[in-house]
Motif scaffolding. Structure first.
Motif, mmCIF file in Angstrom:
data_model
loop_
_atom_site.group_PDB
_atom_site.id
_atom_site.type_symbol
_atom_site.label_atom_id
_atom_site.label_comp_id
_atom_site.label_asym_id
_atom_site.label_seq_id
_atom_site.Cartn_x
_atom_site.Cartn_y
_atom_site.Cartn_z
ATOM 1 N N HIS A 33 0.842 -1.203 0.000
ATOM 2 C CA HIS A 33 0.000 0.000 0.000
ATOM 3 C C HIS A 33 0.876 1.251 0.000
ATOM 4 N N THR A 37 0.973 4.004 -3.003
ATOM 5 C CA THR A 37 0.598 5.395 -2.736
ATOM 6 C C THR A 37 1.769 6.331 -3.029
ATOM 7 N N SER A 38 2.979 5.903 -2.696
ATOM 8 C CA SER A 38 4.160 6.706 -3.026
ATOM 9 C C SER A 38 4.301 6.867 -4.535
ATOM 10 N N VAL A 40 1.860 6.750 -6.684
ATOM 11 C CA VAL A 40 0.786 7.658 -7.100
ATOM 12 C C VAL A 40 1.250 9.109 -6.942
ATOM 13 N N GLY A 63 -1.950 2.776 -7.767
ATOM 14 C CA GLY A 63 -2.612 2.783 -6.461
ATOM 15 C C GLY A 63 -3.335 1.486 -6.156
ATOM 16 N N TYR A 64 -4.208 1.078 -7.055
ATOM 17 C CA TYR A 64 -4.983 -0.134 -6.802
ATOM 18 C C TYR A 64 -4.173 -1.397 -7.054
ATOM 19 N N LEU A 89 -10.576 4.943 0.321
ATOM 20 C CA LEU A 89 -9.606 5.882 -0.246
ATOM 21 C C LEU A 89 -9.060 6.802 0.845
ATOM 22 N N ASP A 92 -6.666 4.854 2.963
ATOM 23 C CA ASP A 92 -5.351 4.694 2.330
ATOM 24 C C ASP A 92 -4.443 5.867 2.680
ATOM 25 N N TRP A 93 -4.984 7.072 2.577
ATOM 26 C CA TRP A 93 -4.168 8.259 2.815
ATOM 27 C C TRP A 93 -3.837 8.435 4.294
ATOM 28 N N TYR A 96 -1.249 5.827 5.078
ATOM 29 C CA TYR A 96 0.019 6.249 4.473
ATOM 30 C C TYR A 96 0.727 7.260 5.382
#
Length: 108
Positions: A33, A37-38, A40, A63-64, A89, A92-93, A96
């Motif tokens: 994950h 995310t990084s 993205v 991302g996915y 979503l 996720d952030w 992160y």
């Protein structure tokens, strides 16, 4: 705070987040994950500062893709995105940021 069962309908993100974290107990899943995310963030930045605007088209794949590999191969569960797309979503952030700042550990 203990996670609620997945059949629960969450009224707020605050209620949802413990469940979200319970679906990310595997360290490899969390690392994937974080990597996705990084990537993205890197793709969005690259699309802004270079003439390669089309890099934003890779954002969903990055991302996915990383997250779903983490869930299906390591966590052995279905991503929360399928049932709770908005909260997932946001989760996720938040996860992160918490991984980045050390509030959540990468290792189990």
């Amino acid at each position: 705070m203990e996670a609620l069962p997945p059949a629960t309908r969450y009224a707020t993100f605050r209620e949802f987040y413990p469940y979200y974290l319970s679906e990310h107990r595997n360290a490899t899943c969390r690392k994937l994950h974080f990597a996705g995310t990084s990537l993205v963030l890197g793709l969005v930045l690259a699309a802004i500062v270079t003439p390669y605007w089309w890099l934003v088209l890779l954002v969903p794949v990055a991302g996915y893709g990383f997250a779903w590999v983490g869930h299906f191969a390591f966590e052995k569960n279905r991503p929360a995105t399928f049932k709770y797309p908005g909260y997932s979503l946001a989760g996720d952030w938040v996860m992160y940021w918490q991984l980045l700042t050390g509030k959540i550990r990468f290792q189990e």
